[in-house]
Write an enzyme that holds these catalytic residues in place. Structure first.
Site, PDB file in Angstrom:
ATOM      1  N   TYR A  27       0.841  -1.202   0.000  1.00 35.81           N
ATOM      2  CA  TYR A  27       0.000   0.000   0.000  1.00 35.81           C
ATOM      3  C   TYR A  27       0.882   1.260   0.000  1.00 35.81           C
ATOM      4  O   TYR A  27       0.617   2.216  -0.734  1.00 35.81           O
ATOM      5  CB  TYR A  27      -0.938   0.001   1.210  1.00 35.81           C
ATOM      6  CG  TYR A  27      -1.726   1.280   1.341  1.00 35.81           C
ATOM      7  CD1 TYR A  27      -2.645   1.659   0.367  1.00 35.81           C
ATOM      8  CD2 TYR A  27      -1.520   2.138   2.422  1.00 35.81           C
ATOM      9  CE1 TYR A  27      -3.345   2.855   0.475  1.00 35.81           C
ATOM     10  CE2 TYR A  27      -2.219   3.332   2.534  1.00 35.81           C
ATOM     11  CZ  TYR A  27      -3.121   3.688   1.563  1.00 35.81           C
ATOM     12  OH  TYR A  27      -3.806   4.875   1.663  1.00 35.81           O
ATOM     13  N   TYR A 132     -10.240  15.566   2.592  1.00 33.05           N
ATOM     14  CA  TYR A 132     -10.845  15.111   1.347  1.00 33.05           C
ATOM     15  C   TYR A 132     -12.311  15.517   1.415  1.00 33.05           C
ATOM     16  O   TYR A 132     -12.908  15.528   2.501  1.00 33.05           O
ATOM     17  CB  TYR A 132     -10.793  13.582   1.233  1.00 33.05           C
ATOM     18  CG  TYR A 132      -9.455  13.002   0.861  1.00 33.05           C
ATOM     19  CD1 TYR A 132      -8.847  13.309  -0.344  1.00 33.05           C
ATOM     20  CD2 TYR A 132      -8.813  12.102   1.708  1.00 33.05           C
ATOM     21  CE1 TYR A 132      -7.619  12.738  -0.698  1.00 33.05           C
ATOM     22  CE2 TYR A 132      -7.593  11.529   1.361  1.00 33.05           C
ATOM     23  CZ  TYR A 132      -7.010  11.849   0.162  1.00 33.05           C
ATOM     24  OH  TYR A 132      -5.812  11.292  -0.190  1.00 33.05           O
ATOM     25  N   HIS A 278       0.282  13.051  -6.247  1.00 32.68           N
ATOM     26  CA  HIS A 278      -0.102  12.056  -5.248  1.00 32.68           C
ATOM     27  C   HIS A 278       0.897  10.882  -5.237  1.00 32.68           C
ATOM     28  O   HIS A 278       0.531   9.724  -5.059  1.00 32.68           O
ATOM     29  CB  HIS A 278      -1.514  11.546  -5.548  1.00 32.68           C
ATOM     30  CG  HIS A 278      -2.351  11.319  -4.303  1.00 32.68           C
ATOM     31  ND1 HIS A 278      -3.325  12.175  -3.890  1.00 32.68           N
ATOM     32  CD2 HIS A 278      -2.357  10.318  -3.391  1.00 32.68           C
ATOM     33  CE1 HIS A 278      -3.902  11.721  -2.787  1.00 32.68           C
ATOM     34  NE2 HIS A 278      -3.321  10.593  -2.460  1.00 32.68           N
ATOM     35  N   ARG A 281       0.140   7.967  -7.507  1.00 33.06           N
ATOM     36  CA  ARG A 281      -0.912   7.022  -7.098  1.00 33.06           C
ATOM     37  C   ARG A 281      -2.246   7.321  -7.767  1.00 33.06           C
ATOM     38  O   ARG A 281      -3.222   6.631  -7.537  1.00 33.06           O
ATOM     39  CB  ARG A 281      -1.079   7.083  -5.564  1.00 33.06           C
ATOM     40  CG  ARG A 281       0.160   6.633  -4.843  1.00 33.06           C
ATOM     41  CD  ARG A 281       0.187   7.089  -3.399  1.00 33.06           C
ATOM     42  NE  ARG A 281      -0.633   6.296  -2.500  1.00 33.06           N
ATOM     43  CZ  ARG A 281      -0.273   5.152  -1.957  1.00 33.06           C
ATOM     44  NH1 ARG A 281       0.903   4.633  -2.251  1.00 33.06           N
ATOM     45  NH2 ARG A 281      -1.064   4.508  -1.118  1.00 33.06           N
TER      46      ARG A 281
HETATM   47  C1  FMN Z   1       0.732   5.225   1.739  1.00 33.72           C
HETATM   48  C2  FMN Z   1       0.324   6.577   1.256  1.00 33.72           C
HETATM   49  C3  FMN Z   1      -0.855   7.145   1.710  1.00 33.72           C
HETATM   50  C4  FMN Z   1      -1.200   8.429   1.294  1.00 33.72           C
HETATM   51  N1  FMN Z   1      -2.327   9.000   1.824  1.00 33.72           N
HETATM   52  C5  FMN Z   1      -2.614  10.284   1.483  1.00 33.72           C
HETATM   53  C6  FMN Z   1      -3.712  10.925   2.089  1.00 33.72           C
HETATM   54  O1  FMN Z   1      -4.411  10.362   2.929  1.00 33.72           O
HETATM   55  N2  FMN Z   1      -3.980  12.201   1.715  1.00 33.72           N
HETATM   56  C7  FMN Z   1      -3.219  12.869   0.789  1.00 33.72           C
HETATM   57  O2  FMN Z   1      -3.492  14.024   0.475  1.00 33.72           O
HETATM   58  N3  FMN Z   1      -2.159  12.267   0.208  1.00 33.72           N
HETATM   59  C8  FMN Z   1      -1.836  11.002   0.535  1.00 33.72           C
HETATM   60  N4  FMN Z   1      -0.745  10.403  -0.025  1.00 33.72           N
HETATM   61  C9  FMN Z   1       0.099  11.165  -0.972  1.00 33.72           C
HETATM   62  C10 FMN Z   1       1.256  11.851  -0.246  1.00 33.72           C
HETATM   63  O3  FMN Z   1       0.783  12.888   0.587  1.00 33.72           O
HETATM   64  C11 FMN Z   1       2.247  12.460  -1.232  1.00 33.72           C
HETATM   65  O4  FMN Z   1       1.566  13.263  -2.163  1.00 33.72           O
HETATM   66  C12 FMN Z   1       3.082  11.425  -1.978  1.00 33.72           C
HETATM   67  O5  FMN Z   1       3.320  10.301  -1.181  1.00 33.72           O
HETATM   68  C13 FMN Z   1       4.399  12.043  -2.431  1.00 33.72           C
HETATM   69  O6  FMN Z   1       5.178  11.143  -3.155  1.00 33.72           O
HETATM   70  P1  FMN Z   1       6.373  10.294  -2.489  1.00 33.72           P
HETATM   71  O7  FMN Z   1       5.743   9.306  -1.583  1.00 33.72           O
HETATM   72  O8  FMN Z   1       7.039   9.649  -3.653  1.00 33.72           O
HETATM   73  O9  FMN Z   1       7.271  11.229  -1.763  1.00 33.72           O
HETATM   74  C14 FMN Z   1      -0.375   9.123   0.372  1.00 33.72           C
HETATM   75  C15 FMN Z   1       0.797   8.534  -0.084  1.00 33.72           C
HETATM   76  C16 FMN Z   1       1.160   7.277   0.348  1.00 33.72           C
HETATM   77  C17 FMN Z   1       2.455   6.685  -0.145  1.00 33.72           C
END
Ligand code: FMN
Length: 380
Positions: A27, A132, A278, A281
């Site tokens: 995840y 969100y 993101h 993702r």
């Molecule tokens: C496991 C995971 C959960 C995440 N959950 C959220 C979230 O709840 N809300 C959000 O705005 N971004 C979420 N993100 C995105 C991160 O805030 C961020 O944009 C992203 O991880 C940056 O890229 P990097 O992991 O390569 O540094 C999530 C990322 C990961 C890896």
């Protein structure tokens, strides 16, 4: 090697892979579709070349900076990462404590295990809070009221997830899909360290911020399904305006990847943006943030705070992002790996490493203050 002697994000990643059940590691580590954008974030950032400057008296390097009305010890914040309370026992509260000790902000995800109140109680400075927008607008109302009551300075509205991107690893790992509960149980049984620390002692495994409205349904067993059903794809700038009217603190939009959207944000009274895809993702195939950042920063950074995330794994990467035009950087996977590998001690070690690397990179680039890091530090 003892856990806290881990130094690089790659080492933390490997240690997290061993310690966490697969559904959690995948995840964190996984991304959308073929995970191209996720890899591109890391590759493009790593390819940014810095200038080396010499003989400029770098005996006093200062990493502190003022951003969004706050003083930070370095231009780095812990970004919102959902489910962090599953990577280490009450992980969000642990991480907040460390962020405060190190003098940097942490942004708590809507989808955290620890509630905003639990995290706010973990240190003197309240966290920033990420929102969100869900179909049931009572969530938003409730969350904004609670952020106000907890004295949060900054709300971060994530705008790049009107629908979740398809993350195939989650379907295969037991995170979602048929038989996922049985698969997760089996994985927990084969990771006893995690099962004892988080599986048993880290309960309750509920989405703490949504529990008041969801009750027992806030259990994380159908996390991905719940997201797909409840996130609101009809969101527009109208909701941003409503939030702007209701919230008198700082308002940041996270998930901007286009200069036109950044300019539009200026028209809606936004205080800052996070240039983000993101972490790859969401829409696989979009540009890396390192590639998108310079144009966006050139368009708006004199009128709002420009933060960025995506692929940042080291202090050197932080300096690269600043040289590309950002004023601050959010960590995502880097701190999630560290938390999964070694809990709060891991996050502390990671931040110590980042601080040291930023200092060395600044000194070898011939600058002593964060404000001096700009495109003049880029090698042509
Ligand atoms: C496991 C995971 C959960 C995440 N959950 C959220 C979230 O709840 N809300 C959000 O705005 N971004 C979420 N993100 C995105 C991160 O805030 C961020 O944009 C992203 O991880 C940056 O890229 P990097 O992991 O390569 O540094 C999530 C990322 C990961 C890896």
């Amino acid at each position: 090697m003892s856990e806290v002697s881990l130094a690089t994000a790659a080492e933390f990643r490997e240690a997290a892979r061993r310690r966490l059940p697969r559904f959690l590691f995948d995840y964190i580590d996984g991304a959308a579709y073929d995970e191209l954008t996720c890899r591109r974030n890391v590759a493009d950032l790593g390819a940014v070349r810095l200038r080396q400057r010499v003989l400029r008296d770098v005996s006093l390097v200062d990493t502190s900076t003022d951003l969004l009305g706050e003083s930070w010890a370095m231009p780095v914040a812990l970004g919102p990462v959902g489910l962090s309370g599953m990577y280490a026992r009450r992980g969000e509260a642990q991480a907040k404590r460390i962020a405060s000790e190190r003098g940097i902000p942490m942004c708590l995800s809507t989808l955290s295990l620890c509630s905003l109140e639990e995290v706010a109680a973990a240190s003197e400075r309240p966290p920033w809070f990420q929102l969100y927008i869900m179909r049931d607008r009572r969530f938003l109302q409730d969350l904004v009221d609670r952020a106000e009551a907890a004295h949060c300075s900054t709300l971060v509205l994530t705008v790049d997830m009107p629908v979740p991107g398809a993350r195939y690893r989650d379907a295969r790992s037991g995170m979602s899909g048929p038989n996922s509960a049985a698969s997760r149980l089996l994985q927990a049984a084969t990771h006893p360290g995690w099962a004892w620390d988080v599986g048993l002692r880290g309960r309750p495994h509920r989405l703490g911020n949504l529990e008041p409205l969801l009750g027992a349904q806030s259990h994380i067993k159908d996390y991905m399904g719940w997201i797909a059903r409840n996130f609101d794809p009809s969101v527009t700038w109208r909701e941003v305006d409503e939030l702007r009217r209701r919230w008198s603190g700082r308002l940041v939009l996270k998930g901007i990847l286009d200069a036109d959207d950044a300019r539009e944000a200026l028209n809606h009274g936004i205080d800052g943006i996070v240039v983000s895809n993101h972490g790859g993702r969401q829409l696989d195939g979009v540009p890396s943030t390192a590639a998108a950042l310079p144009t966006i920063a050139a368009a708006v950074s004199d009128r709002m705070a420009v933060l960025v995330d995506g692929g940042v794994r080291s202090g050197l990467d932080v300096v690269r992002m600043l040289a590309l035009g950002a004023q601050g950087v959010l960590l995502g996977r880097a701190w999630a790996y560290a938390l999964g590998a070694a809990g709060g001690a891991g996050v502390s070690r990671l931040l110590q490493m980042m601080d040291a690397e930023i200092r060395v990179a600044m000194a070898l680039g011939g600058v002593t203050r964060v404000e001096q890091i700009d495109q003049s530090l880029l090698a042509s």
